[in-house]
Write a protein that holds these residues in place. Structure first.
Motif, short mmCIF file in Angstrom:
data_model
loop_
_atom_site.label_atom_id
_atom_site.label_comp_id
_atom_site.label_asym_id
_atom_site.label_seq_id
_atom_site.Cartn_x
_atom_site.Cartn_y
_atom_site.Cartn_z
N UNK A 1 -2.14 10.63 -5.32
CA UNK A 1 -1.31 11.32 -4.33
C UNK A 1 -0.50 10.30 -3.54
N UNK A 2 0.53 10.77 -2.88
CA UNK A 2 1.35 9.90 -2.02
C UNK A 2 0.47 9.26 -0.96
N UNK A 3 -0.43 10.05 -0.35
CA UNK A 3 -1.31 9.51 0.70
C UNK A 3 -2.24 8.44 0.17
N UNK A 4 -2.82 8.66 -1.01
CA UNK A 4 -3.69 7.65 -1.62
C UNK A 4 -2.92 6.37 -1.92
N UNK A 5 -1.71 6.54 -2.42
CA UNK A 5 -0.87 5.39 -2.75
C UNK A 5 -0.59 4.58 -1.48
N UNK A 6 -0.20 5.27 -0.41
CA UNK A 6 0.12 4.58 0.85
C UNK A 6 -1.11 3.87 1.41
N UNK A 7 -2.29 4.46 1.22
CA UNK A 7 -3.54 3.84 1.70
C UNK A 7 -3.80 2.55 0.95
N UNK A 8 -3.55 2.56 -0.35
CA UNK A 8 -3.75 1.34 -1.15
C UNK A 8 -2.73 0.26 -0.75
#
Length: 189
Positions: A55-62
């Protein structure tokens, strides 16, 4: 353990994926680095094989956790990136990393790894040939094809910054030339 990396960049439809698959089949000491993306999988794409889909949120967290060597927002809310863990995994197996990247990501990787990396730009014969190839593969809407063609013109502006430019007029000849170049780089010639 650090090894070598080979970066391939090209406009969508230039033949990059076909060339990379050919090299992976012919050179057993290479392995493909699976990129991460926040885009939705296309038909027949599998998580962990074609991409690490998230997800976009998971990507940003990484990104926040510095888990990427490089990442880029290629289209609005569509991120692509190279995970540190992916490069480490391949090098631990004693193999050379093959990367399929957008131009900015490819040049960033080259700037980080310098002489350990070889950057190759696959250039189409023309924008018109790209339009024909994208339409033939029937993976994208007409709107998406137009976006990709517009992006292609931007990407072609970076070609001269790569170590090698391979013009793909004839796919078989381009595959053979890529094989020669990659083999020499891996062998240190």
């Amino acid at each position: 353990m650090e090894g070598k990396l080979i970066i391939f960049s090209a406009p969508s439809g230039a033949g990059k994926t076909s060339i990379i698959k050919y090299l992976l089949d012919k050179i057993s000491s290479t392995e493909f680095s699976i990129s991460a993306t926040s885009r939705k999988p296309r038909k027949n794409e599998k998580n962990g094989i074609d991409y690490h889909f998230m997800s976009v949120n998971s990507f940003k967290k990484k990104i926040e956790n510095n888990e990427f060597i490089e990442s880029e927002e290629v289209y609005e809310n569509v991120f692509y990136g190279t995970l540190n863990s992916e490069i480490d995994r391949i090098w631990k197996n004693g193999k050379t990393v093959l990367l399929d990247m957008d131009v900015k990501g490819g040049l960033k990787i080259k700037s980080i790894f310098k002489e350990k990396a070889l950057s190759i730009f696959i250039k189409p014969p023309s924008i018109k040939s790209l339009d024909n190839r994208l339409a033939k593969r029937a993976l994208d809407t007409q709107k998406s094809i137009q976006e990709r063609l517009k992006k292609s013109e931007f990407e072609l502006g970076y070609a001269e910054e790569f170590d090698i430019i391979l013009e793909n007029k004839d796919l078989d000849k381009t595959k053979n030339e890529a094989f020669r170049i990659v083999s020499e780089f891996i062998e240190g010639k």
